[in-house]
Motif scaffolding. Structure first.
Motif, PDB file in Angstrom:
ATOM      1  N   THR A 149      17.323  29.484 -90.732  1.00 39.58           N
ATOM      2  CA  THR A 149      16.515  29.813 -91.996  1.00 39.58           C
ATOM      3  C   THR A 149      15.178  28.690 -91.596  1.00 39.58           C
ATOM      4  OG1 THR A 149      17.417  30.856 -93.195  1.00 39.58           O
ATOM      5  CG2 THR A 149      15.406  30.043 -94.688  1.00 39.58           C
ATOM      6  N   ARG A 150      14.831  27.449 -91.363  1.00 40.66           N
ATOM      7  CA  ARG A 150      13.819  27.163 -91.377  1.00 40.66           C
ATOM      8  C   ARG A 150      13.004  27.396 -89.971  1.00 40.66           C
ATOM      9  NH1 ARG A 150      13.103  24.627 -95.753  1.00 40.66           N
ATOM     10  NH2 ARG A 150      13.226  22.128 -96.248  1.00 40.66           N
ATOM     11  N   ARG A 151      13.924  27.526 -88.877  1.00 41.35           N
ATOM     12  CA  ARG A 151      13.311  28.491 -87.602  1.00 41.35           C
ATOM     13  C   ARG A 151      12.039  29.712 -88.419  1.00 41.35           C
ATOM     14  NH1 ARG A 151      17.343  28.695 -83.689  1.00 41.35           N
ATOM     15  NH2 ARG A 151      17.232  26.450 -83.619  1.00 41.35           N
ATOM     16  N   ALA A 152      12.761  30.356 -89.129  1.00 42.77           N
ATOM     17  CA  ALA A 152      12.323  32.117 -89.369  1.00 42.77           C
ATOM     18  C   ALA A 152      10.620  32.033 -90.262  1.00 42.77           C
ATOM     19  CB  ALA A 152      13.200  32.485 -90.330  1.00 42.77           C
ATOM     20  N   MET A 153      11.094  30.125 -91.112  1.00 38.18           N
ATOM     21  CA  MET A 153      10.149  30.426 -92.008  1.00 38.18           C
ATOM     22  C   MET A 153       8.813  29.769 -90.954  1.00 38.18           C
ATOM     23  SD  MET A 153      11.905  28.043 -95.107  1.00 38.18           S
ATOM     24  CE  MET A 153      10.576  27.455 -95.870  1.00 38.18           C
ATOM     25  N   ALA A 154       9.355  28.664 -89.524  1.00 42.57           N
ATOM     26  CA  ALA A 154       8.697  28.699 -88.713  1.00 42.57           C
ATOM     27  C   ALA A 154       7.458  29.803 -88.135  1.00 42.57           C
ATOM     28  CB  ALA A 154       8.305  27.595 -87.880  1.00 42.57           C
ATOM     29  N   ASP A 155       8.372  30.325 -87.522  1.00 41.85           N
ATOM     30  CA  ASP A 155       8.099  31.422 -87.298  1.00 41.85           C
ATOM     31  C   ASP A 155       7.076  32.316 -87.826  1.00 41.85           C
ATOM     32  OD1 ASP A 155       8.994  30.846 -84.735  1.00 41.85           O
ATOM     33  OD2 ASP A 155      10.901  32.717 -84.337  1.00 41.85           O
ATOM     34  N   LEU A 156       7.075  32.557 -89.334  1.00 46.45           N
ATOM     35  CA  LEU A 156       6.197  33.005 -89.919  1.00 46.45           C
ATOM     36  C   LEU A 156       5.405  32.761 -89.930  1.00 46.45           C
ATOM     37  CD1 LEU A 156       5.471  35.965 -91.451  1.00 46.45           C
ATOM     38  CD2 LEU A 156       7.240  35.554 -93.073  1.00 46.45           C
ATOM     39  N   ALA A 157       4.935  31.521 -90.315  1.00 48.91           N
ATOM     40  CA  ALA A 157       3.673  30.372 -90.290  1.00 48.91           C
ATOM     41  C   ALA A 157       3.143  31.185 -89.264  1.00 48.91           C
ATOM     42  CB  ALA A 157       4.134  29.379 -90.623  1.00 48.91           C
ATOM     43  N   THR A 158       3.526  31.025 -87.950  1.00 45.75           N
ATOM     44  CA  THR A 158       2.994  30.786 -86.579  1.00 45.75           C
ATOM     45  C   THR A 158       2.565  32.585 -87.001  1.00 45.75           C
ATOM     46  OG1 THR A 158       4.215  29.614 -86.031  1.00 45.75           O
ATOM     47  CG2 THR A 158       3.426  31.017 -84.377  1.00 45.75           C
ATOM     48  N   ASP A 159       3.489  33.157 -86.827  1.00 50.31           N
ATOM     49  CA  ASP A 159       2.555  34.933 -86.870  1.00 50.31           C
ATOM     50  C   ASP A 159       1.497  35.266 -87.335  1.00 50.31           C
ATOM     51  OD1 ASP A 159       5.402  35.323 -85.110  1.00 50.31           O
ATOM     52  OD2 ASP A 159       6.322  35.943 -86.415  1.00 50.31           O
ATOM     53  N   ASN A 160       1.773  34.057 -88.599  1.00 52.12           N
ATOM     54  CA  ASN A 160       0.292  34.321 -89.678  1.00 52.12           C
ATOM     55  C   ASN A 160      -0.768  33.938 -89.284  1.00 52.12           C
ATOM     56  OD1 ASN A 160       0.760  36.106 -92.271  1.00 52.12           O
ATOM     57  ND2 ASN A 160       2.690  35.087 -92.480  1.00 52.12           N
ATOM     58  N   LEU A 161      -0.922  33.163 -88.213  1.00 51.15           N
ATOM     59  CA  LEU A 161      -1.685  31.778 -87.555  1.00 51.15           C
ATOM     60  C   LEU A 161      -2.015  32.870 -86.619  1.00 51.15           C
ATOM     61  CD1 LEU A 161      -1.042  29.026 -87.559  1.00 51.15           C
ATOM     62  CD2 LEU A 161      -3.074  29.278 -88.520  1.00 51.15           C
ATOM     63  N   ILE A 162      -1.452  33.326 -85.552  1.00 52.18           N
ATOM     64  CA  ILE A 162      -1.564  33.941 -84.547  1.00 52.18           C
ATOM     65  C   ILE A 162      -1.843  35.451 -84.502  1.00 52.18           C
ATOM     66  CG2 ILE A 162      -0.404  35.461 -82.294  1.00 52.18           C
ATOM     67  CD1 ILE A 162       1.430  32.746 -82.106  1.00 52.18           C
ATOM     68  N   GLY A 163      -1.187  36.286 -85.504  1.00 54.23           N
ATOM     69  CA  GLY A 163      -1.921  37.709 -85.956  1.00 54.23           C
ATOM     70  C   GLY A 163      -3.359  37.389 -86.560  1.00 54.23           C
ATOM     71  N   PHE A 164      -3.091  36.928 -86.921  1.00 44.89           N
ATOM     72  CA  PHE A 164      -5.190  36.848 -87.896  1.00 44.89           C
ATOM     73  C   PHE A 164      -5.955  36.169 -87.076  1.00 44.89           C
ATOM     74  CE2 PHE A 164      -8.325  34.576 -90.593  1.00 44.89           C
ATOM     75  CZ  PHE A 164      -9.303  35.408 -91.097  1.00 44.89           C
ATOM     76  N   LEU A 165      -5.844  34.857 -86.270  1.00 50.82           N
ATOM     77  CA  LEU A 165      -7.505  34.350 -85.345  1.00 50.82           C
ATOM     78  C   LEU A 165      -7.362  34.951 -84.186  1.00 50.82           C
ATOM     79  CD1 LEU A 165      -6.436  30.297 -86.132  1.00 50.82           C
ATOM     80  CD2 LEU A 165      -8.180  31.861 -86.928  1.00 50.82           C
ATOM     81  N   ILE A 166      -5.689  35.915 -83.506  1.00 50.42           N
ATOM     82  CA  ILE A 166      -6.026  36.112 -82.499  1.00 50.42           C
ATOM     83  C   ILE A 166      -6.166  37.261 -82.419  1.00 50.42           C
ATOM     84  CG2 ILE A 166      -5.225  36.206 -80.182  1.00 50.42           C
ATOM     85  CD1 ILE A 166      -6.101  33.976 -80.497  1.00 50.42           C
ATOM     86  N   HIS A 167      -5.647  38.986 -83.212  1.00 52.48           N
ATOM     87  CA  HIS A 167      -5.111  39.783 -83.421  1.00 52.48           C
ATOM     88  C   HIS A 167      -5.788  40.977 -84.932  1.00 52.48           C
ATOM     89  CE1 HIS A 167      -2.776  39.479 -80.405  1.00 52.48           C
ATOM     90  NE2 HIS A 167      -1.936  38.646 -80.732  1.00 52.48           N
ATOM     91  N   GLY A 168      -6.562  39.161 -85.437  1.00 49.70           N
ATOM     92  CA  GLY A 168      -6.957  39.982 -87.033  1.00 49.70           C
ATOM     93  C   GLY A 168      -6.653  40.469 -87.623  1.00 49.70           C
ATOM     94  N   LYS A 169      -5.096  40.358 -87.785  1.00 49.53           N
ATOM     95  CA  LYS A 169      -4.099  41.093 -88.264  1.00 49.53           C
ATOM     96  C   LYS A 169      -3.093  40.082 -89.387  1.00 49.53           C
ATOM     97  CE  LYS A 169      -3.494  45.529 -88.745  1.00 49.53           C
ATOM     98  NZ  LYS A 169      -2.801  47.033 -88.110  1.00 49.53           N
TER      99      LYS A 169
END
Ligand code: 8YV
Length: 327
Positions: A295-315
């Motif tokens: 779960t720690r891994r999944a939480m870290a992945d989701l925070a990372t996906d949010n950063l990449i999603g927004f800053l790189i892809h705008g989503k």
């Protein structure tokens, strides 16, 4: 082209830092140095993104030091460390990490409930202290979990997970109180009955707190609420420090106004009210309800996906103030 600059405020899984470094110029804190709010503001200067945890306060003061900041991605479902209004006013997107920790956290709520009801840590301390020299009929006699009444204050996803475990696993009679009542199909799946807060307090054998912290939930459980509870009842807090008045709870436990408590969160943590440390009938854990390796891994992945999603892809995946996106 240079990569966008981000800050990772606390030490996290090294693979997460490596993944972030594929997309960003990362200033990290793998030494896990404690930063004051001023230092955090200073570190945020010049960054467009931040990977934060529940203890990293982002408010008008930190934002003023970081005019280029565009997103803070929290590795937590709770986000009372964010001043969302101040972030929205400055056009900074906030994201959290919901869903990925629901079942793990519900498991822990139940672990704390059972440890409290059956006096697991109190009896272990007794044994470790070499005090166990004979059996006696009332030694650490606790309260039953199966067939008892489970009360839940705050019926979001984690509350529902606890209700399902109680109703289906332990044959508990489940009652809940929440700002709004659940849809009938969700109530049926949880086998839970909606009651007002007073009835919840008066009726529950085990009362689990799973509501978010906000000024309106500050000290939602204080001396007068505890006074309504059964003297045999147990109180479990896996929500946030500040929802319970810890001083009032410690006094009630000392005076046996309720049987016991299980706490994972505290007012002003990592400090713990000294009176809680001296009463035996409380199980204390250091804010670990979501702490399993996957779960720690999944939480870290989701925070990372949010950063990449927004800053790189705008989503971003889980925005908390999506109005920022449409400006
Ligand atoms: C975290 C939590 O351990 O997700 C939350 O809201 O309270 C915990 O799961 C903590 O906040 C780390 O960010």
């Amino acid at each position: 082209m240079s990569k966008p600059k981000i800050l990772v405020a606390r030490a996290i899984i090294p693979a997460t830092v490596a993944r972030l470094e594929e997309h960003f110029e990362v200033e990290h804190n793998q030494a896990d140095q404690p930063w004051s709010k001023q230092q955090l503001g200073h570190k945020l200067a010049g960054k467009v993104g931040a990977f934060t945890t529940g203890g990293d306060r982002i408010d008008a003061e930190t934002l003023a030091a970081a005019p280029e900041l565009k997103i803070c991605a929290n590795m937590a479902v709770g986000y009372n460390n964010f001043d969302i209004d101040a972030m929205t006013a400055r056009g900074v997107l906030a994201t959290n990490a919901p869903d990925v920790l629901t079942e793990t956290t519900a498991d822990f709520g139940f672990a704390l409930l059972m440890a409290t009801a059956r006096r697991v840590t109190e009896s272990e301390h007794f044994l470790r202290a070499g005090k166990w020299d004979r059996w006696s009929f009332d030694m650490f006699a606790g309260s039953d979990v199966h067939g008892s009444t489970l009360g839940i204050l705050g019926m979001g996803r984690i509350g529902q997970g606890i209700a399902r475990r109680g109703a289906h696993g332990f044959g508990m009679n489940v009652i809940y109180h929440n700002r709004s009542r659940l849809a009938p199909d969700l109530e049926a799946a949880c086998r839970a009955r909606y009651v007002d807060k007073d009835e919840l307090l008066r009726t529950a054998d085990h009362l689990v707190l799973v509501l978010p912290y906000s000024p309106s939930s500050h000290h939602a459980i204080g001396a007068s609420e505890i006074a309504l509870m059964k003297p045999t009842a147990n109180l479990i807090n896996i929500a946030r420090g500040g929802i319970v008045d810890d001083a009032a709870l410690a006094a009630a436990l000392r005076d046996r106004k309720i049987a016991g408590a299980g706490l994972d969160v505290y007012e002003g943590e990592p400090k713990v009210h000294p009176d809680l440390l001296t009463v035996p009938n409380v199980v204390l854990t250091p804010h670990i309800a979501s702490a399993t390796v996957p779960t720690r891994r999944a939480m870290a992945d989701l925070a990372t996906d949010n950063l990449i999603g927004f800053l790189i892809h705008g989503k971003p995946l889980t925005p908390l103030n999506p109005e920022v996106l449409t400006r």
